[in-house]
Write an enzyme that holds these catalytic residues in place. Structure first.
Site, PDB file in Angstrom:
ATOM      1  N   GLU A 235       0.816  -1.213   0.000  1.00 45.29           N
ATOM      2  CA  GLU A 235       0.000   0.000   0.000  1.00 45.29           C
ATOM      3  C   GLU A 235       0.852   1.266   0.000  1.00 45.29           C
ATOM      4  O   GLU A 235       0.659   2.183   0.805  1.00 45.29           O
ATOM      5  CB  GLU A 235      -0.973  -0.022   1.197  1.00 45.29           C
ATOM      6  N   ASP A 314      -8.259  -9.252   4.252  1.00 49.63           N
ATOM      7  CA  ASP A 314      -7.985  -8.160   5.175  1.00 49.63           C
ATOM      8  C   ASP A 314      -9.043  -8.065   6.270  1.00 49.63           C
ATOM      9  O   ASP A 314      -9.892  -7.186   6.226  1.00 49.63           O
ATOM     10  CB  ASP A 314      -7.950  -6.842   4.353  1.00 49.63           C
ATOM     11  N   GLU A 342     -12.293  -2.541  12.262  1.00 54.27           N
ATOM     12  CA  GLU A 342     -12.308  -1.810  10.995  1.00 54.27           C
ATOM     13  C   GLU A 342     -13.476  -2.235  10.102  1.00 54.27           C
ATOM     14  O   GLU A 342     -14.214  -1.392   9.598  1.00 54.27           O
ATOM     15  CB  GLU A 342     -10.974  -2.023  10.268  1.00 54.27           C
TER      16      GLU A 342
HETATM   17  O1  GCW Z   1      -6.713  -2.739   5.064  1.00 53.27           O
HETATM   18  C1  GCW Z   1      -5.736  -1.963   5.410  1.00 53.27           C
HETATM   19  C2  GCW Z   1      -6.253  -0.864   6.281  1.00 53.27           C
HETATM   20  C3  GCW Z   1      -5.138   0.112   6.423  1.00 53.27           C
HETATM   21  C4  GCW Z   1      -3.961  -0.605   7.109  1.00 53.27           C
HETATM   22  C5  GCW Z   1      -3.603  -1.842   6.280  1.00 53.27           C
HETATM   23  C6  GCW Z   1      -2.509  -2.682   6.912  1.00 53.27           C
HETATM   24  C7  GCW Z   1      -2.224   0.303   8.466  1.00 53.27           C
HETATM   25  O2  GCW Z   1      -7.389  -0.297   5.697  1.00 53.27           O
HETATM   26  O3  GCW Z   1      -5.581   1.202   7.185  1.00 53.27           O
HETATM   27  O4  GCW Z   1      -2.847   0.235   7.226  1.00 53.27           O
HETATM   28  O5  GCW Z   1      -4.714  -2.625   6.111  1.00 53.27           O
HETATM   29  O6  GCW Z   1      -2.839  -3.639   7.580  1.00 53.27           O
HETATM   30  O7  GCW Z   1      -1.354  -2.374   6.726  1.00 53.27           O
END
Ligand code: GCW
Length: 608
Positions: A235, A314, A342
């Protein structure tokens, strides 16, 4: 306000400096009538043994922190009004029982639902010492021993933690020491470039030297720092891929730097293409972690731990166990769970996680992993977790990390008793509601393992096609006939990443467990489930039931005698949950009804 430790009336004084001193302090208040003696046996490490002596007094033998864990064992039993069970001996299953905070220096928390950071404010570390002691006590009481305080997305000025901010970091480490808690830091893989080195290539000698010197400086200030946590090539984070290197090159380079100090590198495996073109059907996001890591099995240094999210996507409500956790036999592995809700209701909707964690362990042999980590659900709200009942997830996570065979019902019931001290019938009601909360949430949200369908980015509330034409690899491909992605060998091949017995369990839609059906298969709405219902009918039924059950849950919950301020917060959040459940139910049902044109057999209201 000290959550499940509300029975401990005296705050821990700042003068308490070691785990043994803390153990004595706590015991003297909870067992005033009884002498509890302590003997340190370094060989026992974190373990302890509790015996009754001939004069009726209790005796704890344990390692440096083992004494403290033994003391909390006695104390929690006593606070639960249960006979203290002796003789008792216990050692933790996992050496590193970690909480990962995603806190930023400006005080915000990524995916935080309980206020601001407990550690940072205005770009600096500025913890409130009293709250740190309260937090330390909570974590220690359930055996948690590592706290990573900063976000894995290391945004500036978090890099300063390894530079100018080291003294304040050392002070924080000291504050946590009596609780047996060691700090960990998330680091920026490209940090050497802040010192004028033109690259962060892990095989570049100047880069390697920079990390070695940095580690020496950092461990000089924090001799018991547990290690570094790294999110690389994920990311948008920097990582070894930019230099044509793989993740063993990256992790091992850092491991070499921290090895002289007993540090570990916890390297996250959350690596996937977050710029996927939705038209691309060759890429299937759940396959990504395996493709990036499985071939590196056996190539990581001894002090590297790969931290793998429990599922291949996730932290959705229902995901299968990540195949990496089954496949990398020659690598140290940690499983990463997420206490922060989340995708599971933002600490507004009730969602007790231990039933879900136990399902993971049905497929995960305990010894496949050597550590357990969880993304924190903490913040500076007075009750620490935003929703007072969300604290059950922190508590039970600690129990599970100590002993994965912890029983969900007993664990949750004990949490209820410690927190509220209700009469037995009320305690049973609350325990039952908490244990059912995950399934209820699952029923009214995305159906049968398909996941997502949330409002993009924010991840609360329904939006069935919010991510459908986006870049994140999270598609359901619902059309007028069918929904889902075929992940068997005939489809994307994801299922082939598993051992034979797991493949067999899921590969045939006729025998695949219902709750995973749409994770693994693309099926027509008219598909017959094993109970005779069609897939579409099952989707409608689950959603109506989920909404009904959440209403029934609210009624029972709100009749319980919670004290203020919890009562008010629980009421306010429950109202929001009911609104959310109704939105989910109606939007998901309407979405599938409009696509399929198939009516509900029971004629309930679905919108045209
Ligand atoms: O799905 C994502 C989350 C991000 C997070 C990422 C991760 C810290 O939306 O906010 O970043 O996972 O786990 O690295």
């Amino acid at each position: 306000m000290n959550l499940w430790l509300s029975g401990l009336k005296e705050a821990v004084p700042a003068e308490v400096k070691t785990p043994a001193e803390l153990a004595r302090f706590e015991l003297s208040h909870v067992f005033p009538e009884k002498t509890v003696t302590l003997t340190e046996d370094p060989a026992m490490g974190e373990g302890y043994r509790i015996e009754t002596m001939t004069d009726g007094s209790l005796h704890i033998t344990g390692g440096r922190t083992g004494l403290l864990y033994g003391a909390y064992r006695l104390i929690l039993d006593r606070l639960c009004r249960e006979a203290v069970t002796v003789p008792a001996e216990s050692f933790p299953k996992y050496g590193l029982r970690m909480i990962n905070c995603w806190d930023n220096p400006d005080g915000s928390i990524e995916r935080g639902y309980a206020g601001k950071s407990l550690f940072f404010k205005n770009g600096k570390l500025s913890p409130d010492p009293e709250r740190i002691r309260e937090l330390g006590r909570l974590l220690a009481s359930v055996g948690l021993n590592v706290l990573c305080i900063n976000n894995v997305n290391v945004h500036f000025p978090a890099q300063l933690l390894l530079e100018d901010d080291l003294p304040s970091l050392a002070a924080l480490a000291e504050a946590f020491r009596p609780f047996g808690i060691r700090l960990m830091l998330s680091v920026d893989f490209s940090q050497p470039m802040r010192s004028g080195i033109p690259t962060a290539d892990p095989l570049d000698p100047a880069v390697r030297e920079w990390w070695k010197k940095t580690a020496a400086r950092v461990w000089d200030a924090l001799p018991d720092l547990a290690g570094f946590l790294v999110k690389a090539d994920s990311e948008g984070r920097p990582g070894p891929f930019s230099y044509g290197r793989n993740h063993a090159d990256g992790a091992n380079m850092l491991a070499e730097a921290v090895e002289p100090y007993g540090g570990v590198i916890v390297w996250r495996c959350f690596v996937y293409n977050c710029r996927q073109d939705w038209r691309d059907t060759a890429t299937d996001r759940p396959k990504a972690a395996w493709e990036h890591y499985a071939f590196l099995d056996g190539q990581f240094a001894d002090n590297v731990i790969l931290q793998v999210k429990h599922g291949p996507f996730d932290f959705q409500v229902r995901e299968p166990l990540s195949p990496l956790l089954l496949g990398m036999k020659k690598t140290n592995l940690a499983m990463e769970l997420q206490l922060a809700q989340e995708y599971t209701g933002h600490q507004i909707d009730l969602y007790t996680m231990i039933p879900m964690w136990k399902e993971l362990y049905e497929e995960l042999p305990e010894d496949n992993i050597m550590s357990l980590a969880a993304v924190s659900n903490l913040g500076d709200d007075t009750n620490y977790t935003g929703h007072p009942l969300a604290a059950v997830n922190l508590y039970t996570f600690g129990l599970l990390a100590w002993d994965p065979s912890a029983d969900p019902e007993t664990s949750v019931a004990r949490w209820c008793r410690l927190t509220y001290g209700f009469a037995s019938a009320e305690e049973k009601t609350l325990t039952k509601l908490l244990l059912s909360s995950r399934r209820i949430y699952e029923k009214y949200t995305a159906p049968l393992g398909i996941g997502w369908m949330v409002n993009p980015h924010e991840h609360y509330g329904p939006n069935p096609s919010g991510y459908e034409y986006d870049l994140w690899g999270t598609y359901h491909k619902a059309d007028r006939n069918a929904v889902g992605i075929d992940r068997t060998e005939k489809g994307t091949g994801y299922l082939s990443q598993y051992p034979e017995e797991i493949r067999k369990k899921y590969e045939d839609p006729e025998t695949c467990p219902d709750l995973y059906l749409l994770f693994y298969h693309r099926l027509p709405y008219t598909f017959r489930m094993r109970d005779g219902r069609t897939l579409i009918q099952r989707i409608y039924d689950d959603h109506f039931e989920g909404l009904e059950e959440s209403r029934a849950m609210a009624e029972k919950l709100l009749a319980l005698p919670f004290p203020e301020p919890d009562a008010g917060v629980i009421r306010e959040r429950m109202e929001k949950q009911l609104y959310n459940a109704r939105e989910w139910c109606d939007i998901i049902n309407t979405f599938f009804h409009r696509l399929s044109g198939i009516p509900d057999e029971h004629g309930r209201k679905i919108y045209d």
